[in-house]
Design a protein around this motif. Sequence first.
Motif, mmCIF file in Angstrom:
data_model
loop_
_atom_site.group_PDB
_atom_site.id
_atom_site.type_symbol
_atom_site.label_atom_id
_atom_site.label_comp_id
_atom_site.label_asym_id
_atom_site.label_seq_id
_atom_site.Cartn_x
_atom_site.Cartn_y
_atom_site.Cartn_z
ATOM 1 N N THR A 507 0.843 -1.185 0.000
ATOM 2 C CA THR A 507 0.000 0.000 0.000
ATOM 3 C C THR A 507 0.879 1.236 0.000
ATOM 4 N N GLY A 508 0.310 2.324 -0.445
ATOM 5 C CA GLY A 508 1.043 3.567 -0.517
ATOM 6 C C GLY A 508 0.310 4.516 -1.439
ATOM 7 N N PRO A 509 0.824 5.701 -1.623
ATOM 8 C CA PRO A 509 0.106 6.672 -2.465
ATOM 9 C C PRO A 509 0.054 6.254 -3.928
ATOM 10 N N MET A 510 1.058 5.508 -4.382
ATOM 11 C CA MET A 510 1.094 5.023 -5.768
ATOM 12 C C MET A 510 2.322 4.147 -5.929
ATOM 13 N N VAL A 831 -0.998 12.072 -6.266
ATOM 14 C CA VAL A 831 -1.573 11.277 -5.189
ATOM 15 C C VAL A 831 -3.087 11.465 -5.231
ATOM 16 N N TYR A 832 -3.809 10.476 -4.741
ATOM 17 C CA TYR A 832 -5.270 10.557 -4.710
ATOM 18 C C TYR A 832 -5.726 11.883 -4.073
ATOM 19 N N GLY A 833 -6.459 12.694 -4.843
ATOM 20 C CA GLY A 833 -6.990 13.964 -4.348
ATOM 21 C C GLY A 833 -5.943 15.024 -4.087
ATOM 22 N N GLU A 834 -4.752 14.881 -4.638
ATOM 23 C CA GLU A 834 -3.633 15.764 -4.306
ATOM 24 C C GLU A 834 -3.920 17.237 -4.584
#
Length: 860
Positions: A507-510, A831-834
């Motif tokens: 898992t992680g930001p990407m 990143v998600y929603g960055e």
Amino acid sequence: MEPSDENATALPGSLTGIRVVEIGDQQGEYTGLSLAGLGAQVVRVEPPGGAPTRRLAPFAGDVPDPERSLHFWAYNRGKKSVVLDLDTDDGLAAFTRLLATADVLIDSTPHRHLAERGLTDLEERFPRLITARITPFGEDGPWAGYRGSDLVHLALGGPLLNCGYDPLPDGQYDLPPMAPQLYHAFHIAGEHVTFGVLAALVRRQSSGRGQRLTCAVHEAVSKNTETDLMAWVVQRQPYYRQTARHAGAKVGQDLTIAHTKDGRWLNVISIGARDRNLMKPFLDKYGMGDAITEEKVEAEVGARHIPGTTQSASANVEIIQRLVRRFTFAELPWQEMQAAGLLCAPVRRPEENATDPHWLTRGTFVAVEHPEDGRSYVYPASKWIATGSRWDAGRRAPRVGEDTADVLASWPGTSAASGSATATARIGDIDERLSVHKKPFALPGTKIFDFTWFLASAGGTRFLAALGADVIKVEWKAHPDTRGGGFPAGGREARRAATTPLVAPPTGPMGGQFNNKNPGKRGISLNVRHPKGREIALEFLRRSDVVAEGFSPGVFERWGLGWDALREINPSIIYAQQSGMGAKGTYGRFRAVGPIAGSLSGLTHLGGLPEPALPTGWGYSYLDWLGAYSFAAAILAALYQRGETGQAQWVDASQAEVGIFTTAVPVLDWSVNGRSTARFGNRAPYGNFAPQGVYRCAGEDRWLAITCLDDRDWRVLAGIVGPAGWADDPRLSTVAGRVAHHDEIDRRISVWAATRDRYAAMEELQRAGIAAGAAQTAEDRCDIDPQLSHLKWLTEVPNPSVGTWPVAEVPFDLSETPPHAGGWIDKGAPVYGEHNYEVYGEVLGLSCAEVDALAEEGVV
């Protein structure tokens, strides 16, 4: 309303009025074919006697005839032929007159061929001309003078070592890697050059000036592999090929293709537990569901896997294989399986698509009249369909020089295309941000609202971001994109110091793959299913030039954002939709990812040893990349057409369809000669060259690709690798003779290669003028290949979340508006929603507190 209707034949081509001059060899044919299909007038300039590709088999009938080469027919449909001898004053003067009123020149001639005839500084002489220069390895650099072939490019570029059969149980590969057929190195480069030319045309509408595009086939092919490149860049992880499925960090035990009782195949892909759980209710109908164990489906927030890269549950795969063995190929219940939500498709031969009602409904195939034969033959002729434009099938390929007089009489004068001085004022209204190259972009001010995911759709908008578009990537946590985990602990410094594979957290930001697919984009989170989220989406849509999406067909309609609603919201919007099989047609709701699209299109069938051996197909999601290139081209063609007419349109693009477009030669062989498509292994298709093959060299899994393109090559090769006098063996003096004795030749070459270093052998043959190339891994391309390093094929892009990492640059350059993978923001993937605060504030005027409140409500 459907993307195309019964009035489609009355629609214009996107490039109506554009004039294209094409000169050179096989490297430029695919781009010219694509531009002709989009409505451009394409003139193929040939030397006296005709182009060399007119002599490529198969032929219409059994007698070789340059006017009846099915290869030439396939790649030159819709073009005109002008014969000019550029070594004469008259020929050179006529060619120069054509360039004076042309919009595009496609040039794949040998190095300095035009310059040595006085055709230098074309950009200064013809300032509106877009020159697309295609070379095997680039104009300069350590390999610039090397010779290429389709096989050699696939070897050096990496696809070859991703494709082939499983190793022996001890992990040793007993068979060479298997190159996918036919001519995909040139398809890959041709797709890139096509959307590069379209970008230059869009730029010219506002600037009034043309520019020079350059593309090396080697660089384009080297960026076409899917997951092996970033696995090496980020984790130092080598990849291993597997039979008819994704290459990976280890060889799995599951075979995704299942055998029918009459010797054909079905491909079934399982992405995760949700997909595997769909098998049970389907198999219950056949009394086999009891053996399926249901799995708990975990939320996939930030961790969706790339299709085809994870191991399936072995027991479930075995059950599907047992089911498939109960059916003949014709009776496979694959459509029933698709209706049940399973990812599957039959491994078709290319010609089997030509009678499929789905593709006939979409107009994928056309019957082109051949007056000389008094009949029509079937061609694949489109890559997508749209509401405002059509693909132009054109006439059959031209006979040698049949249009010379007509073109030379009619072309001098003013082109109908745009780019006049009156258009130049438009550029002043746009914020011309300069790239890291200190030059403007091709698509300044173009706003794209991006609902794409995976690679086939997200990859398309990746290229538009690199061309300067402002791409706003939209995600929602309930259905994230394939972010694929994280980067290894220690980041870039740990990678530099690594001598063994590194472990990336699950898992992680990407992960590296996501960073490579989505650089240059700004990312927001948005729940379109929420009423407030839908209203926010509408505000973005009112301000966008393009809305792009890669969902299963019907999702946007269920959100109330179908084509009729979109054009009501924004009358000038371009709605670009990418799916596996296309929205229109009987397969519109079927699921597809790259391997499934490849199976249905016929591409999987073409790779591997001759039957009854298993097909190997592609060892990665090739049609994800090819679909991404085509998706970028579809959007750019619509943008260009809108610039000319002001017209909005809905584009319905399909991964499988662009794959089908590449199968024109085997489809024609079936239509003309009644022959079903066969596999060739690594030998030249249809015996066009001989010898050709992949030969084991010293070291573990080290291989060398060799292509003898003509009799001269054979004599030189025989002198290097064979016994004394071998070059004079009368049995081997012709291509036909060498094809007949190919096994004997292969044995001798194998003995020569077995003790040699692959690069030393490659260089020895290349110095002698033989097309040869080492089969390169991602490690080789990144750490050894001097030509790719010279071409700066990877770009360092900063990412505030994971640090600065290399990503693949767009594999062509534009002299005035060079692309940059980091886009105008010069950043890696978001990143998600960055960019929520930034984008919502900039576009909607929302404060940070207001964005936070929307997040609390589950809107963003």
